[in-house]
Structures are given as C-alpha cells and as structure tokens.
Design a protein around this motif. Sequence first.
Motif, mmCIF file in Angstrom:
data_model
loop_
_atom_site.group_PDB
_atom_site.id
_atom_site.type_symbol
_atom_site.label_atom_id
_atom_site.label_comp_id
_atom_site.label_asym_id
_atom_site.label_seq_id
_atom_site.Cartn_x
_atom_site.Cartn_y
_atom_site.Cartn_z
ATOM 1 N N LEU A 1 0.833 -1.211 0.000
ATOM 2 C CA LEU A 1 0.000 0.000 0.000
ATOM 3 C C LEU A 1 0.865 1.258 0.000
ATOM 4 C CD1 LEU A 1 -2.818 -1.004 2.527
ATOM 5 C CD2 LEU A 1 -3.166 -0.339 0.145
ATOM 6 N N LEU A 2 1.847 1.299 0.886
ATOM 7 C CA LEU A 2 2.702 2.492 0.988
ATOM 8 C C LEU A 2 3.665 2.588 -0.179
ATOM 9 C CD1 LEU A 2 2.606 4.602 3.324
ATOM 10 C CD2 LEU A 2 1.400 2.490 3.800
ATOM 11 N N PHE A 3 4.124 1.447 -0.685
ATOM 12 C CA PHE A 3 4.998 1.441 -1.863
ATOM 13 C C PHE A 3 4.265 2.040 -3.062
ATOM 14 C CE2 PHE A 3 6.549 -1.149 -5.594
ATOM 15 C CZ PHE A 3 7.751 -0.476 -5.751
ATOM 16 N N TYR A 4 3.033 1.625 -3.277
ATOM 17 C CA TYR A 4 2.247 2.150 -4.402
ATOM 18 C C TYR A 4 1.987 3.642 -4.231
ATOM 19 C CZ TYR A 4 -1.433 2.698 -7.869
ATOM 20 O OH TYR A 4 -2.170 3.132 -8.938
ATOM 21 N N LEU A 5 1.704 4.054 -3.003
ATOM 22 C CA LEU A 5 1.475 5.481 -2.762
ATOM 23 C C LEU A 5 2.723 6.286 -3.090
ATOM 24 C CD1 LEU A 5 -0.661 7.458 -1.735
ATOM 25 C CD2 LEU A 5 0.267 7.169 0.558
ATOM 26 N N LEU B 1 2.951 14.550 5.726
ATOM 27 C CA LEU B 1 2.567 14.426 7.135
ATOM 28 C C LEU B 1 2.822 13.014 7.655
ATOM 29 C CD1 LEU B 1 -0.781 16.475 7.281
ATOM 30 C CD2 LEU B 1 1.446 17.089 8.251
ATOM 31 N N MET B 2 2.640 12.018 6.797
ATOM 32 C CA MET B 2 2.905 10.643 7.227
ATOM 33 C C MET B 2 4.401 10.434 7.479
ATOM 34 S SD MET B 2 0.226 8.089 5.293
ATOM 35 C CE MET B 2 0.551 8.592 3.610
ATOM 36 N N LEU B 3 5.239 11.017 6.629
ATOM 37 C CA LEU B 3 6.682 10.935 6.846
ATOM 38 C C LEU B 3 7.076 11.653 8.137
ATOM 39 C CD1 LEU B 3 7.986 11.580 3.218
ATOM 40 C CD2 LEU B 3 8.253 9.466 4.520
ATOM 41 N N ILE C 1 -4.402 2.737 6.424
ATOM 42 C CA ILE C 1 -5.788 3.094 6.102
ATOM 43 C C ILE C 1 -5.827 4.321 5.200
ATOM 44 C CG2 ILE C 1 -8.002 3.835 7.063
ATOM 45 C CD1 ILE C 1 -7.427 2.157 9.518
ATOM 46 N N VAL C 2 -5.009 5.324 5.513
ATOM 47 C CA VAL C 2 -4.973 6.534 4.691
ATOM 48 C C VAL C 2 -4.582 6.193 3.255
ATOM 49 C CG1 VAL C 2 -3.768 8.723 4.317
ATOM 50 C CG2 VAL C 2 -4.536 8.110 6.613
ATOM 51 N N ALA C 3 -3.550 5.351 3.100
ATOM 52 C CA ALA C 3 -3.116 4.963 1.756
ATOM 53 C C ALA C 3 -4.218 4.215 1.023
ATOM 54 C CB ALA C 3 -1.864 4.087 1.854
ATOM 55 N N LYS C 4 -4.885 3.302 1.720
ATOM 56 C CA LYS C 4 -5.958 2.522 1.104
ATOM 57 C C LYS C 4 -7.092 3.417 0.630
ATOM 58 C CE LYS C 4 -8.411 -1.229 0.191
ATOM 59 N NZ LYS C 4 -8.121 -2.061 -1.006
ATOM 60 N N VAL C 5 -7.467 4.380 1.448
ATOM 61 C CA VAL C 5 -8.571 5.280 1.089
ATOM 62 C C VAL C 5 -8.192 6.158 -0.099
ATOM 63 C CG1 VAL C 5 -9.971 7.228 1.892
ATOM 64 C CG2 VAL C 5 -9.576 5.274 3.393
ATOM 65 N N LEU C 6 -6.969 6.679 -0.105
ATOM 66 C CA LEU C 6 -6.522 7.516 -1.219
ATOM 67 C C LEU C 6 -6.549 6.745 -2.539
ATOM 68 C CD1 LEU C 6 -3.486 9.389 0.399
ATOM 69 C CD2 LEU C 6 -5.671 10.398 -0.270
ATOM 70 N N ALA D 1 9.632 2.769 10.826
ATOM 71 C CA ALA D 1 8.565 1.840 10.451
ATOM 72 C C ALA D 1 8.843 1.230 9.082
ATOM 73 C CB ALA D 1 7.218 2.563 10.441
ATOM 74 N N GLU D 2 8.639 -0.085 8.982
ATOM 75 C CA GLU D 2 8.904 -0.784 7.723
ATOM 76 C C GLU D 2 8.037 -0.231 6.594
ATOM 77 O OE1 GLU D 2 5.999 -4.611 8.584
ATOM 78 O OE2 GLU D 2 8.116 -4.751 9.093
ATOM 79 N N ALA D 3 6.841 0.244 6.932
ATOM 80 C CA ALA D 3 5.951 0.826 5.923
ATOM 81 C C ALA D 3 6.541 2.093 5.325
ATOM 82 C CB ALA D 3 4.585 1.121 6.538
ATOM 83 N N ILE D 4 7.235 2.876 6.143
ATOM 84 C CA ILE D 4 7.862 4.099 5.640
ATOM 85 C C ILE D 4 9.044 3.737 4.739
ATOM 86 C CG2 ILE D 4 9.071 6.216 6.299
ATOM 87 C CD1 ILE D 4 6.050 6.228 6.805
ATOM 88 N N GLY D 5 9.743 2.650 5.053
ATOM 89 C CA GLY D 5 10.792 2.169 4.160
ATOM 90 C C GLY D 5 10.227 1.839 2.789
ATOM 91 N N ALA D 6 9.050 1.207 2.764
ATOM 92 C CA ALA D 6 8.384 0.885 1.498
ATOM 93 C C ALA D 6 7.980 2.156 0.756
ATOM 94 C CB ALA D 6 7.154 0.018 1.766
#
Length: 411
Positions: free
Chosen positions: A73-77, A158-160, A136-141, A245-250
Amino acid sequence: METYVMLEIGLALCIVGAAGLLAARFRFSIVPFLILAGMAVGPQAPVIGVFDFRFIESTPLIQFMGRLGVLFLLFYLGLEFSVGRLLKAGKSIFLGGTTYMLINFSLGMALPYLWGWPLREILVVAGIISISSSAIVAKVLVDLKRTVRAETEMILGLMLYQDVFVAVYLSIVSGLVLTGATSSTTVLKTSVIALGFMLSFILVGRKLAPRINKLLNVPSDEIFMLIVFGILTLVAGLSETIHVAEAIGALLVGLVLAETDHLERIEHIVVPFRDFFGALFFFSFGLSIDPFSLGGAIWPALIAVIVTIIGNFVAGLIAGRKAGYSYQGATNIGLTITSRGEFSIILANLAKAGGLLSILQPFAALYVLLLAILGPLLTKESKWIYSKLAGVFGWPSIKDKKQRRRAEAKG
C-alpha cells in the motif's frame, strides 16, 4: 490436535471476498467491513454452540501477509509521487507536520489528564490519539482515486513527519512504561538515525536513479518483479532494524522508483499484490481485537473519537492553508488523516506489557475501530462536508470555484 491452516486461509480469503462484495453493495470503503469480519472469526471470537469459527492456527500467517499488505500500500502510494516533489514541499511539510502534532498531541494529553489517569497512561493515550494510520490513509486515497490531487502531497509529507515522531516517541514511552526511566542520549540517537536514514535514502536514491534504470532494464517480467520486490522488502527490513517503520521504508522505495523510466511497468505489476495483501492487513487487524473487551471503554473511546475528528480538521485546515492550499484542499487534508490504526495498537500492547490500566487495550481497539469506519466515510464525503462548512464560514463554494476556473480558461 490436527491443524487446518490451509482450510482457515481458504475461509479467510472467502470472507475477505464477501466483505468486498458487501462494501461494493453499499458503496462504502471495504476497510471497516474487513476489520469487523476479522473480529468475528478471531481467536477471541465467541463460540456458538458446537460451532467454532475461530481462526487460531492461521492467525500468525495471516498477520504476516497483512504486514506485506502495508508494504505494498505504501509502496504504491510512493510511486504516485516523486522525490523532487517532496523536496520542493519540504518547508511546508515541516511547518504543517509541526502544527498537526502540536494540536493533536496536546488534545491527546488533555483528555486522560481530565479523566484523572496516571502519567504513564496519559503518555500512552497521547500517542494513540496523535498518529494517523498510514495503511488506512493509503488505502482510502487509492480507493477514491485521490493520489493525483495536489493536497495528497501534504498528506504524504505528514505521514513521513509522523514517522519521525513515532521513532522518537516510541523510544521514550517504551522506556517509561517498561523500565520507568529513559535515556535522553538514546532518544536523541534514535531520532537522528531515523531522520538521517530517510533523508539519506531520498537523496542517494535520486542520485542513483540512472543506475536503477539500467538494473530494471530487463525483458523478463518475472525477473523484473523479483528485483523490485527484493529491493522493497530488503529496504523495509533494514528500516525496521533502525526503528523506522517498515511501511515508511516501502514508501521511500516507491518515491525513488517513481523517478525511473519503469514507473508504469512497476505499477502494473504491483496493483494486484497491493489489493490482495492490503485487504488481508485489515482483516488481520480485526483478528487481533477482542470483541468482549470493548464494553468498558465505550465512553472514553467515543469522547476521544469526537476530539480527534475536531483536532484533525483544525490541524489539517491550518497546515493546508499555511502551505498555500485552498480551503477545500485544506479540509480534505484534515478529513483524510483522521483514521487511526497500527501505531495505536502497538502502544496499547506496550501498555499491557508494562502493567498499565487494563482499560487501555479495549479503549485503543474501540477507538481505532470507530475511526477506521468514520475516517474513510469523512474522506469520501469531504466534498459535501466542505460545501456545508463553506456556507457557515463564508468560504468559496465549489460552484464559485468552478465558475472561476471556466472564466480563467476562457481568458
């Protein structure tokens, strides 16, 4: 005792599919449906007579696949943006992020203080209330096709910003909760490492874009996919080892690869994995919630939800306006980042390990569940909400803005 992991996984996928059909039927975000479905069959779910629908053996595997969902999700964003755009918006992101955290963290401290909770519980609740759910934010966007909007750049920033805050705050709170003390040197070291990693990765990745282009210039889709996914998981794993966070790495990997000539090919390959594993993340999140523990935390959670919605709206409005966005764009920022999720649950589990008030876990679970439902709804209806607010505060109406754009186009 026999285990039926494959059967449970098959049932889980069927339940996830049914939740998707139900969400499509009601034209609503799939996120709350997936969370509720997970709660219904989780290890703490009720046993009805002789029928035991609990997913016990497969839960660890489903939760691991859910972690992969957050990465995709975060990689695609990140692919929807570029390093250059973020660097240009650096100042506005810093000012907006500081404003956002000051408002929401202050509210998060005030609520448990007014309830008379002890200091360590106050600090845990402040963290629970302050941090948005990246997943959730990424999914909604993505679901609402808003990744191309101008204000999404600020949301991403803001997420970063929040992740740097998380890296520092988690080290402080874990020290206080688990040992009763913390080291200022450790806190400073953690924050410097987290910030340095993100900035270095962005800058180095941009410099290496030509070489990455050559590396990805392979005709085989199979090899291409293995290279991309290998980079993605490796960087996410490295991020986790240094408390980012691993998601931020993605997300960072997506930002860097967005600078290459292979963007469209990467997006084409990633989308099915994003949708499949992303759905499993929210289902696995539901598996972790004990529905029987929610009753005693209803009123604190409801109050916190109301305060969070107001605080997010005000913070998003101020941050957006300072960054030069329209009132409508700033409203979209405040409504989109309302959802809470993974970090709130991490803090609640930390509180349990530290022997803090038992209400914290059900409070966090109910609070997250409510905002997982309301967050996507507020984002979806942001246009209608803005039109009502515009009438109250005298902001430009959507109709006026459209007419102005037509006039400018003709001129």
